[in-house]
Design a protein around this motif. Structure first.
Motif, PDB file in Angstrom:
ATOM      1  N   UNK B  28       0.876  -1.166   0.000  1.00 37.19           N
ATOM      2  CA  UNK B  28       0.000   0.000   0.000  1.00 37.19           C
ATOM      3  C   UNK B  28       0.914   1.216   0.000  1.00 37.19           C
ATOM      4  N   UNK B  29       0.890   1.924  -1.133  1.00 44.80           N
ATOM      5  CA  UNK B  29       1.793   3.076  -1.239  1.00 44.80           C
ATOM      6  C   UNK B  29       1.095   4.328  -0.746  1.00 44.80           C
ATOM      7  N   UNK B  30       1.735   5.019   0.167  1.00 48.83           N
ATOM      8  CA  UNK B  30       1.173   6.279   0.645  1.00 48.83           C
ATOM      9  C   UNK B  30       2.239   7.367   0.534  1.00 48.83           C
ATOM     10  N   UNK B  31       1.870   8.488  -0.065  1.00 47.48           N
ATOM     11  CA  UNK B  31       2.831   9.586  -0.181  1.00 47.48           C
ATOM     12  C   UNK B  31       2.501  10.666   0.838  1.00 47.48           C
ATOM     13  N   UNK B  32       3.545  11.210   1.435  1.00 48.83           N
ATOM     14  CA  UNK B  32       3.343  12.227   2.466  1.00 48.83           C
ATOM     15  C   UNK B  32       4.072  13.507   2.064  1.00 48.83           C
ATOM     16  N   UNK B  33       3.369  14.620   1.933  1.00 45.72           N
ATOM     17  CA  UNK B  33       4.076  15.878   1.699  1.00 45.72           C
ATOM     18  C   UNK B  33       4.718  16.388   2.996  1.00 45.72           C
ATOM     19  N   UNK B  34       6.000  16.754   2.912  1.00 47.89           N
ATOM     20  CA  UNK B  34       6.726  17.250   4.090  1.00 47.89           C
ATOM     21  C   UNK B  34       7.782  18.251   3.633  1.00 47.89           C
ATOM     22  N   UNK B  35       8.128  19.232   4.449  1.00 46.63           N
ATOM     23  CA  UNK B  35       9.228  20.132   4.080  1.00 46.63           C
ATOM     24  C   UNK B  35      10.576  19.464   4.334  1.00 46.63           C
ATOM     25  N   UNK B  36      11.181  18.881   3.306  1.00 45.41           N
ATOM     26  CA  UNK B  36      12.467  18.195   3.520  1.00 45.41           C
ATOM     27  C   UNK B  36      13.643  19.114   3.218  1.00 45.41           C
ATOM     28  N   UNK B  37      13.373  20.192   2.506  1.00 51.15           N
ATOM     29  CA  UNK B  37      14.402  21.217   2.323  1.00 51.15           C
ATOM     30  C   UNK B  37      13.758  22.539   2.727  1.00 51.15           C
ATOM     31  N   UNK B  38      14.568  23.580   2.730  1.00 52.36           N
ATOM     32  CA  UNK B  38      14.023  24.877   3.099  1.00 52.36           C
ATOM     33  C   UNK B  38      14.084  25.108   4.588  1.00 52.36           C
ATOM     34  N   UNK B  39      13.464  26.188   5.015  1.00 53.28           N
ATOM     35  CA  UNK B  39      13.681  26.614   6.400  1.00 53.28           C
ATOM     36  C   UNK B  39      13.021  25.716   7.437  1.00 53.28           C
ATOM     37  N   UNK B  40      12.006  24.943   7.045  1.00 52.49           N
ATOM     38  CA  UNK B  40      11.374  24.075   8.030  1.00 52.49           C
ATOM     39  C   UNK B  40      11.852  22.630   7.924  1.00 52.49           C
ATOM     40  N   UNK B  41      12.971  22.428   7.233  1.00 49.98           N
ATOM     41  CA  UNK B  41      13.444  21.076   6.960  1.00 49.98           C
ATOM     42  C   UNK B  41      13.704  20.273   8.233  1.00 49.98           C
ATOM     43  N   UNK B  42      14.097  20.960   9.312  1.00 46.19           N
ATOM     44  CA  UNK B  42      14.395  20.254  10.566  1.00 46.19           C
ATOM     45  C   UNK B  42      13.170  19.500  11.064  1.00 46.19           C
ATOM     46  N   UNK B  43      12.018  20.174  11.013  1.00 45.70           N
ATOM     47  CA  UNK B  43      10.785  19.537  11.477  1.00 45.70           C
ATOM     48  C   UNK B  43      10.397  18.410  10.520  1.00 45.70           C
ATOM     49  N   UNK B  44      10.579  18.653   9.224  1.00 41.35           N
ATOM     50  CA  UNK B  44      10.266  17.640   8.228  1.00 41.35           C
ATOM     51  C   UNK B  44      11.071  16.382   8.489  1.00 41.35           C
ATOM     52  N   UNK B  45      12.333  16.573   8.849  1.00 44.51           N
ATOM     53  CA  UNK B  45      13.222  15.441   9.087  1.00 44.51           C
ATOM     54  C   UNK B  45      12.782  14.638  10.309  1.00 44.51           C
ATOM     55  N   UNK B  46      12.459  15.340  11.402  1.00 47.47           N
ATOM     56  CA  UNK B  46      11.987  14.651  12.607  1.00 47.47           C
ATOM     57  C   UNK B  46      10.746  13.822  12.262  1.00 47.47           C
ATOM     58  N   UNK B  47       9.842  14.413  11.499  1.00 47.64           N
ATOM     59  CA  UNK B  47       8.599  13.713  11.180  1.00 47.64           C
ATOM     60  C   UNK B  47       8.844  12.518  10.265  1.00 47.64           C
ATOM     61  N   UNK B  48       9.743  12.714   9.285  1.00 50.29           N
ATOM     62  CA  UNK B  48      10.026  11.628   8.354  1.00 50.29           C
ATOM     63  C   UNK B  48      10.552  10.417   9.114  1.00 50.29           C
TER      64      UNK B  48
END
Lengths: 307, 397
Positions: B28-48
């Motif tokens: 089951x493929x699920x895609x998640x939009x997240x800020x992986x670059x840019x100024x909020x990348x830190x939060x994106x990384x924690x979430x990923x």
């Protein structure tokens, strides 16, 4: 009294910030003067220098201020290479757009910030130096002072080093042969060519020095700020605005323009609101273009000729 | 010749289709939009990282209805227009029946509008601006408490311990910052606290000393700041530089609640309080195990964002298990009926107080004590006793 304290503290902040801004714009103005292009990757070169300072600090514990001596020469060499292998060949290509080189710098900016994201991740980084929040206080030296002012240690250090670098650049431009060739090329390209100046070499050196200057700015900024791959754009904007205020391509103008912008931003932040600072920045940018197309340097020139 | 190449192309195409279909049957493929670059990348990384931990755990237990979950992450760069485009692609091209994720309020808001328009359920994981779930959207759910609730724990601490008369509010000029500040001002006024300064700033500012000087001249009892990562550290450092002596320095979650705040602000971060939604010390089932696992893998405790992302995938898995079919409408019905316990807390999507499909949970207060975030309020969750009153800057070593 409280109002006076607020005003003086704002002036101090603005002046210190302006000095650092000036150093960023100085390299941009120099490049613009000689090559007639605006280097839109300027902030990204600063970002590269900041990463150098950051890694030196993290792995070897080298103080960011000392990494000026590593980052500046490295970026100088980098600049020579970029001019030789990228910008000069592009100049020769015929195209509909007159400023292929400017477009190339935009491309470089994107490549650098994306590569930095790939290699170093999007993380925010900083060099937590031990003196990061140290400051000198007026009341420590003058016990009965009616007002309290503070002078941040890293900000002041950065400012002083920026001044030293600026003086060194001035000596280089006025006293050495290479410096004189750079100024000659900037004033009149054809005449310089006829006088036997090796313009291609001058261009290489200019880009090298411009990047070395912004590398210094990066090393001076990292103890008081932080670092992430997309940081370049913001400082390219600052440099661009200052170069326009200062009069395109004028180094004296860039210094004064930097101080004007720093003071202006601090005063807007205190008396109007900090959210307005970016809007204000572009307001004076437009105002300078409309009312003072030659920038501060045109006033300077008029003043000199008048004498 | 032309025919042959056409034929091969055709065959190749078919092979591809068959291959993907075959693969799709047990995953089951699920895609998640997240800020992986840019100024909020830190939060994106924690979430990923947290999503990935949850994915492994769920797959180890057999997946969802026998299918293994495969997560893909789409980089939104923290820009609303990019996250909007990503979600349009997920819905129209990939036909993903349920959307979840994204970090900032602005991006979540952009996605919510698309999801409602295309009638595909969207679960907001971290976006906190109040109005996302105040628009009577039928297809938008939110698992995290809203900004208005971020400060409830903190307000009760103010009322019971600090009892301040005045407050200064500084905030970033983003959706999250503005709504956080508005809510704080509203609650402060309700509690009879006078708001002396309310100032916004642009993200990425270098020098906060002008507005901080203004705050200093106003002499507030409490300074409350709503900021993302590095601004939080810069603000505290410059407060120390200017020796602004308030009774309490407090942050509204986000940048103040992650370990980077302490690393960057160093001694200037000591005794700073922050509202938070979760901490590794809360007593929800699975919270401690998740925090320890994250620490083992990535050497640091996750912030509340991690717990939200980790629990989000559990909620989605639970919803998909209960849904009759995997069409957007059946999933929406199943999501509405959610009533489960996660590492982040109890999850139930309710319609009340002007919100639609909103989850409500208690918020906490943390304080930096000896260079570590400790939960201090409410006292039933406390991991350490709060330090109040805090020493003046001049008297600190």
């Amino acid at each position: 009294m409280a109002q006076l304290e607020l005003f003086l503290q704002t002036l101090i902040s603005g002046f210190l910030l302006g000095g650092l801004y000036a150093l960023i714009a100085l390299g941009m103005a120099l490049i613009m003067g000689v090559m007639r292009i605006i280097n839109l990757a300027h902030g990204d070169f600063m970002m590269i220098a900041m990463y150098i300072a950051y890694w030196l600090f993290t792995f070897f514990g080298i103080d960011p201020y000392l990494s000026v001596f590593v980052a500046a020469p490295l970026l100088f060499l980098f600049g020579l290479g970029i001019q030789k292998y990228l910008l000069t060949p592009v100049m020769k290509v015929e195209s509909i757009l007159p400023h292929n080189q400017v477009i190339l710098t935009v491309g470089l900016a994107m490549v650098f910030s994306n590569l930095a994201t790939v290699f170093f991740t999007g993380n925010y980084r900083s060099t937590p130096v031990s003196y990061a929040s140290s400051a000198w206080y007026l009341t420590d030296y003058w016990k009965n002072s009616p007002i309290e002012l503070s002078l941040s240690m890293p900000w002041t250090l950065s400012f002083i080093i920026a001044v030293i670098i600026t003086i060194a650049l001035w000596i280089f431009l006025t006293k050495t042969d290479t410096g004189k060739s750079i100024r000659a090329t900037s004033q009149d390209l054809e005449a310089a060519l006829l006088m036997g100046v090796n313009v291609n070499w001058v261009r290489m050196v200019t880009l090298g020095i411009g990047l070395a200057l912004v590398a210094c700015a990066g090393c001076l900024f990292i103890p008081i700020y932080y670092l992430y791959p997309a940081l370049g754009k913001q400082f390219t904007n600052v440099g661009f605005v200052i170069t326009v205020i200062g009069g395109l391509g004028s180094t004296d103008g860039a210094i004064i323009g930097g101080l004007i912008l720093g003071l202006f931003e601090s005063l807007t932040a205190t008396y109007i609101g900090m959210g307005w600072a970016p809007a204000g920045r572009f307001a004076i940018f437009v105002a300078a273009l409309v009312f003072l197309p030659g920038g501060v340097s045109s006033i300077l020139r008029r003043w000199r000729l008048g004498k | 010749m032309k025919r042959i190449s056409l034929l091969t192309a055709f065959i190749l195409f078919f092979v591809c289709v068959i291959f993907t279909v075959a693969q799709a049957q047990d995953t089951l493929k699920l895609s998640i939009p997240l800020p992986l670059t840019g100024t909020n990348a830190k939060f994106g990384e924690i979430e990923k990282k947290s999503y990935e931990i949850a994915m492994e755990e769920i797959n180890a237990k057999g997946g969802v209805k026998g299918k293994k979950i495969v997560l893909e992450f789409e980089d939104s760069q923290g820009k609303p227009e990019v996250s909007r485009a990503i979600v349009e692609k997920l819905i129209d091209v990939k036909k993903q029946p349920v959307i979840f994720g994204e970090y900032s309020s602005s991006c979540s808001k952009a996605i919510a509008a698309v999801a409602e328009e295309r009638k595909v359920p969207y679960m907001v994981v971290t976006g906190a601006t109040d109005d996302i779930t105040q628009q009577r959207y039928k297809y938008v759910f939110r698992m995290n408490p809203t900004n208005a609730y971020y400060a409830t724990g903190f307000m009760s601490f103010l009322k019971e311990v600090v009892k301040p008369k005045t407050i200064a509010v500084l905030y970033e000029s983003s959706d999250f910052g503005t709504s956080g500040a508005e809510d704080m001002v509203k609650q402060a006024q309700k509690a009879g606290i006078k708001v002396l300064v309310k100032e916004q700033y642009e993200k990425g500012a270098v020098d906060f000393k002008p507005i901080l000087s203004k705050v200093k001249a106003a002499k507030p009892d409490v300074i409350y700041m709503v900021s993302y990562v590095m601004d939080a550290a810069l603000l505290m450092r410059q407060i120390k530089e200017l020796r602004i002596d308030a009774n309490l320095y407090a942050g509204g979650a986000a940048g103040f609640a992650i370990p980077e705040f302490i690393q960057n602000a160093k001694e200037a971060s000591e005794f700073v309080m922050t509202a938070t939604l979760w901490s590794p010390q809360v007593k929800y089932p699975g919270a401690k195990e998740f925090a320890e696992k994250y620490k083992r893998l990535y050497k640091d405790y996750p912030s509340y964002h991690g717990a939200e992302a980790y629990s989000a995938l559990y909620i989605i898995a639970d919803v998909l298990n209960r849904a009759k079919t995997w069409t957007p409408d059946d999933i929406r019905v199943a999501m509405k009926a959610t009533n489960m316990m996660t590492a982040f807390g109890p999850i139930k999507f309710e319609d009340k107080e002007g919100y639609t499909n909103q989850n409500f949970i208690d918020t906490l207060v943390m304080q930096v004590i000896k260079g570590k975030h400790e939960t201090i309020w409410p006292e039933k969750y406390a991991s350490a006793k709060y330090v109040y009153p805090i020493p003046k800057w001049r008297d600190r070593r």
